[in-house]
Design an enzyme around this catalytic site. Structure first.
Site, PDB file in Angstrom:
ATOM      1  N   GLY B 242       0.825  -1.202   0.000  1.00  0.00           N
ATOM      2  CA  GLY B 242       0.000   0.000   0.000  1.00  0.00           C
ATOM      3  C   GLY B 242       0.860   1.252   0.000  1.00  0.00           C
ATOM      4  O   GLY B 242       0.734   2.095  -0.856  1.00  0.00           O
ATOM      5  N   GLY B 469       1.797  -6.189   4.640  1.00  0.00           N
ATOM      6  CA  GLY B 469       3.150  -6.724   4.499  1.00  0.00           C
ATOM      7  C   GLY B 469       3.991  -6.397   5.711  1.00  0.00           C
ATOM      8  O   GLY B 469       5.127  -6.851   5.866  1.00  0.00           O
ATOM      9  N   GLY B 511       0.480   1.641  12.891  1.00  0.00           N
ATOM     10  CA  GLY B 511      -0.311   0.415  12.951  1.00  0.00           C
ATOM     11  C   GLY B 511       0.197  -0.625  13.935  1.00  0.00           C
ATOM     12  O   GLY B 511      -0.588  -1.199  14.686  1.00  0.00           O
ATOM     13  N   LEU B 617       8.872  -5.493  18.448  1.00  0.00           N
ATOM     14  CA  LEU B 617       7.936  -6.575  18.766  1.00  0.00           C
ATOM     15  C   LEU B 617       8.347  -7.879  18.102  1.00  0.00           C
ATOM     16  O   LEU B 617       8.108  -8.963  18.632  1.00  0.00           O
ATOM     17  CB  LEU B 617       6.517  -6.185  18.338  1.00  0.00           C
ATOM     18  N   ASN B 618       8.937  -7.778  16.916  1.00  0.00           N
ATOM     19  CA  ASN B 618       9.410  -8.968  16.209  1.00  0.00           C
ATOM     20  C   ASN B 618      10.610  -8.547  15.363  1.00  0.00           C
ATOM     21  O   ASN B 618      10.442  -7.884  14.345  1.00  0.00           O
ATOM     22  CB  ASN B 618       8.292  -9.542  15.329  1.00  0.00           C
ATOM     23  N   PRO B 619      11.827  -8.890  15.797  1.00  0.00           N
ATOM     24  CA  PRO B 619      13.006  -8.387  15.081  1.00  0.00           C
ATOM     25  C   PRO B 619      13.118  -8.884  13.642  1.00  0.00           C
ATOM     26  O   PRO B 619      13.763  -8.240  12.819  1.00  0.00           O
ATOM     27  CB  PRO B 619      14.189  -8.903  15.919  1.00  0.00           C
ATOM     28  N   VAL B 690       8.119   1.670  13.301  1.00  0.00           N
ATOM     29  CA  VAL B 690       9.442   1.460  12.715  1.00  0.00           C
ATOM     30  C   VAL B 690       9.365   1.399  11.187  1.00  0.00           C
ATOM     31  O   VAL B 690      10.370   1.544  10.501  1.00  0.00           O
ATOM     32  CB  VAL B 690      10.084   0.184  13.319  1.00  0.00           C
ATOM     33  N   GLU B 692       8.344   3.331   8.840  1.00  0.00           N
ATOM     34  CA  GLU B 692       8.679   4.485   8.002  1.00  0.00           C
ATOM     35  C   GLU B 692      10.031   5.076   8.365  1.00  0.00           C
ATOM     36  O   GLU B 692      10.659   5.745   7.546  1.00  0.00           O
ATOM     37  CB  GLU B 692       7.575   5.541   8.110  1.00  0.00           C
TER      38      GLU B 692
END
Lengths: 172, 732
Positions: B242, B469, B511, B617-619, B690, B692
């Site tokens: 998007g 994504g 988000g 949160l998730n590397p 993170v 952007e």
């Protein structure tokens, strides 16, 4: 006047006989007629590679090819490479290395990746191959060059390369 | 739940699942072709027809008439709906340009008709038979020409800011820079073209589409169609990219809805790729003037940033000056934005609106200033760091570690080996390195979710959040697993459906943090419901290993659920912690380039980003966000430009052959380091955006590396070889 023709082709090992509008691309035959929507339409003009499938062992942009040109051909799509219960090594490597984000270019990237390793192994040279007749070395430069017809706007290229090399070197 | 006090210890801090590099939970679907995107919904019971959109062939004026006779007679055609047929519509709240309806043409390729046929091929062929007669009008298409007439836009965006006496401080400064930078119009160029399927049942509309913001689309579609929002059921569970281009209602959805009504059956509409760039929105071009004054010791005393951009009437400026209000210290400051009227397609958000083009300019200016001061650009940035909002020194940053990013990046990259401009050569290439800061604000959006615990111990979370994504499916599953103390494979995540609680949606790098916070709030409710059913004390209750414990009692979650299951639903709302504290994300980009000494062609050799963005949160998925942004920044630096035809008013290179985004061969191995930090002011997740951050500054780092390689300073993006070749040093 009749604008339709009948074509027989094998997709992922399954034989099909389709009566199609002559203008139907292989891509639309797969997506709209066989409902194999794993193969993606990103541009419909051969610019992005999202529609890459393997036809008789060679990767092609299925949007640039009319379905009727594939009489008797064996087509492999992303669905045929592997399903969640029996994934192809390249599919698993893409998951492990996060070689995608939105996932829309991914089937094309994976089909290309599988075909690229085959092309290198069988000695088909690319624009960056130095020795056109010798054995082709599996280098990042070779792979990047050959993968450059598959655009990923999410920018997963660095991870995709890691996934391809993991499969090529057989070391997960 | 309202988040109005800094977070203290909570179940997320256990980090059993959150913070770990969990592979995407939708990874198998996406890599095997089983993830269904908008155009791919197939119900064997439905008799789908195909809609082909027709775009306006002029940039401005009116439609006099549309002759649909030939198209209607063409084989297979079921219906033709024109913009004159549907007439002027109430415009969606988030749209600047009219999406469809009425005789007014505001931009090239604005939708003027949709042709519906039994097959895609028949619809496309008949589309070419639609004859539109126009009454063209003169328009303004050239930002450079329109700049003089640019005006101060409406006050809401703070078009003008000033602190101290900028003009005087700038005049008095011993070292100054006054330079103008240009960024071009850019296109999102997401891989999945905008697509929708619409199906009516009486007055109820079901629509599968590709949308970042479910509720915005639903509302604006209902407004445009003139129906009650409750009658629209909108779904978008997978989105093929998007980048801001799918934030706001687009023509495919509107055309599909009108076409399905007219044809009396479900209709599929995708924008043909060559229509996307001019039919939809884009990132507007900017002209930016930056003035910086400093003491000889390198301290900035005056910093000023002006930006000019254009948009359709009623549009907005590109917020290119905003980071300059916050990034560096300096007692005297001033920013200004001016908006010109342009009759190009609608300018609107593209990944990191404001900061992306703003940092492209500012971070070259900082490099230039460091050179004038004969300072290392890393040290110049560190010297001018600020821990408070420079406009309101009483207002601190919630957490700011720009210095740490710069220092760690410099060390890992080998920055100290940097030489003087145009002094390093290898194999016919001029080699150079560049640095830039990364900066993007952390935005917070209300976000809701519903979590259901079933009798088999499975947990299902539903929210209208989207995964473009970014990894929403995965981080939401991690959040639920952490909160409820279960393995991640016990969690099912359902997204992108207007029947689910309204979420933040995906945009503005809000988000991830916002939607997981909404899920956190719903899980708090579910935990309370579980404790209440079991008669447990909510104070000491622990959810762990699929069990819920209190004191010496422990019960499997499945048992607590009972036959009917339990539900927790809530929406996270935000207090004023983003007012009392400036919340932003920080980073440092380091790049090495080689510029061909004969052709001037730039190749990127190395890229490193160091990011400070709160808890990661998730590397694994966060790293992908950052390398993807670095890749987009490489395009911004070197190749991406929507070329304006200033006579006819449209973007000429409107496909993926002409609009050049980076490909595999353009991108080297990329390194990303996340600073180990949390930000308790941002949310109970202690995370920030993170997605952007990774884009902000990277193009300038490349530009600065090109300068270091060649000694040629280019202030006009993209930095193509024609802008370098005249200034390159002698070959031998």
């Amino acid at each position: 006047m009749d604008f339709t023709s009948t074509v027989s082709l094998k997709v992922n090992g399954q034989p099909y006989q389709l009566t199609l509008d002559n203008r139907t691309t292989l891509l639309d035959a797969l997506r709209e007629h066989l409902h194999l929507t794993g193969t993606k339409k990103g541009c419909d003009h051969g610019q992005c590679g999202a529609c890459t499938v393997i036809a008789d062992g060679r990767r092609i942009n299925s949007c640039l090819s009319l379905a009727l040109m594939h009489e008797g051909d064996e087509i492999t799509t992303i669905e045929g490479l592997g399903q969640p219960e029996n994934m192809h090594a390249m599919q698993s490597a893409f998951v492990r290395h996060d070689g995608f984000q939105c996932g829309y270019c991914t089937p094309g990237q994976i089909c290309s990746s599988v075909a690229v390793l085959q092309e290198i192994a069988t000695g088909i040279p690319s624009h960056v191959t130095e020795d056109l007749t010798g054995t082709i070395a599996l280098t990042p430069e070779e792979v990047r060059e050959r993968m450059s017809g598959n655009i990923c706007r999410c920018g997963a290229y660095s991870n995709i390369l890691d996934a391809i090399f993991e499969v090529a070197e057989g070391t997960p | 739940m309202q988040f109005d006090k800094p977070a203290t210890t909570n179940p997320i801090d256990r980090l059993n699942v959150v913070g770990r590099p969990v592979p995407r939970v939708d990874g198998e679907l996406k890599t095997t072709g089983n993830a269904r995107y908008a155009y791919e919904w197939h119900d064997p019971q439905m008799d789908y027809a195909y809609g082909h959109p027709v775009g306006a062939a002029i940039a401005k004026g009116r439609v006099r008439s549309i002759d649909t006779e030939a198209a209607k007679k063409a084989p297979g055609v079921l219906a033709v709906v024109t913009t004159l047929d549907v007439g002027e519509r109430e415009k969606g709240k988030y749209n600047t340009a009219t999406v469809f309806g009425g005789d007014k043409i505001q931009h090239y390729h604005q939708a003027v008709a949709v042709v519906v046929a039994r097959s895609f091929e028949e619809a496309r062929a008949a589309g070419a038979l639609v004859k539109v007669e126009y009454a063209p009008e003169d328009g303004a298409y050239d930002l450079e020409e329109a700049m003089d007439g640019a005006v101060k836009p409406d006050g809401s965006d703070k078009p003008d800011t000033a602190v101290g006496d900028f003009e005087r401080a700038f005049a008095d400064a011993p070292v100054t820079l006054d330079a103008v930078y240009r960024t071009p119009d850019q296109s999102h160029a997401m891989m999945e073209p905008h697509a929708s399927i619409a199906a009516w049942k009486d007055d109820d509309l079901t629509i599968w589409t590709s949308s970042q913001m479910i509720d915005w689309w639903r509302s604006d579609l209902a407004t445009t169609l003139g129906i009650d929002k409750e009658r629209v059921h909108l779904m978008s569970p997978f989105i093929g990219g998007g980048f801001g281009g799918k934030l706001f209602l687009r023509a495919d959805a509107v055309l599909a809805a009108f076409a399905a009504k007219a044809a009396g059956r479900p209709v599929k509409v995708a924008l043909p790729r060559p229509l996307v760039a001019n039919n939809t929105t884009h990132r507007p071009a900017t002209v930016q003037r930056i003035r910086i004054g400093a003491e000889r010791n390198g301290r900035i005393t005056a910093i000023g940033h002006q930006s000019w951009s254009g948009d359709l009437p009623g549009g907005q400026p590109e917020l290119a000056v905003n980071q300059t209000r916050l990034l560096y210290a300096g007692a005297n400051r001033k920013t200004a934005m001016r908006l010109a009227t342009l009759d190009l397609p609608e300018g609107n958000s593209m990944r990191a609106p404001g900061e992306a083009p703003g940092m492209m300019a500012l971070e070259i200016a900082i490099d230039e200033m460091a050179e004038k001061l004969q300072m290392d650009p890393v040290e110049f940035r560190i010297l001018n760091d600020t821990q408070v909002d420079p406009e309101k020194p009483e207002r601190p940053f919630s957490h700011r570690n720009l210095i740490g990013c710069l220092r760690l990046g410099a060390e890992r990259f080998g920055w100290q080996k940097r030489g003087a401009p145009a002094t390093r050569r290898e194999d016919g290439a001029l080699i150079g390195v560049g640095v830039a800061a990364a900066f993007r604000n952390n935005l917070l959006m209300p976000s809701g979710a519903r979590v259901r615990l079933d009798g088999d111990g499975m947990i299902t979370v539903e929210t209208d959040m989207t995964d473009i994504g970014t990894g929403s499916y995965t981080i939401i599953a991690q959040t639920v697993a952490e909160m409820m103390g279960v393995d991640i494979d016990r969690v099912t995540v359902r997204l992108g459906d207007s029947r689910f609680p309204v979420s933040s949606g995906s945009g503005g790098q809000f988000g991830g943090n916002s939607s997981t916070s909404g899920v956190y709030a719903a899980c708090v409710k579910l935990r309370a419901a579980v404790a209440a059913r079991l008669g447990f004390n909510t104070q000491d209750v622990v959810f762990d290993g699929g069990r819920v414990r209190s004191g010496d009692r422990a019960v499997p979650l499945s048992q607590a659920a009972g036959a009917d299951g339990l539900i927790g639903e809530d929406t996270m709302t935000w207090g004023d912690l983003d007012k009392t504290h400036q919340q932003s994300t920080f980073g440092a980009h380091f790049v090495e380039v080689g510029v061909d000494i004969v052709t001037g062609e730039t190749r990127i050799r190395r890229m490193l980003a160091v990011c400070a963005a709160g808890r990661i949160l998730n590397p694994l998925t966060a790293r992908s966000q950052v390398i993807g942004a670095m890749t987009m920044g490489a395009g911004a630096a070197l190749s991406e430009e929507l070329v304006v035809d200033t006579r006819r008013g449209f973007f000429v290179n409107h496909d993926l052959a002409g609009y050049e985004v980076p490909v595999h061969a353009d991108i080297p191995h990329q390194d990303v380091i996340f600073m180990d930090e949390t930000d308790p002011f941002s949310s109970p997740m202690k995370a920030k955006g993170v997605g952007e951050l990774g884009l902000c500054g990277v193009a300038a780092a490349i530009a600065n590396a090109i300068y270091n390689a060649t000694g040629v300073r280019v202030r006009d993006y993209p930095i193509t070889l024609d802008k370098l070749i005249g200034g390159l040093p002698e070959v031998a």
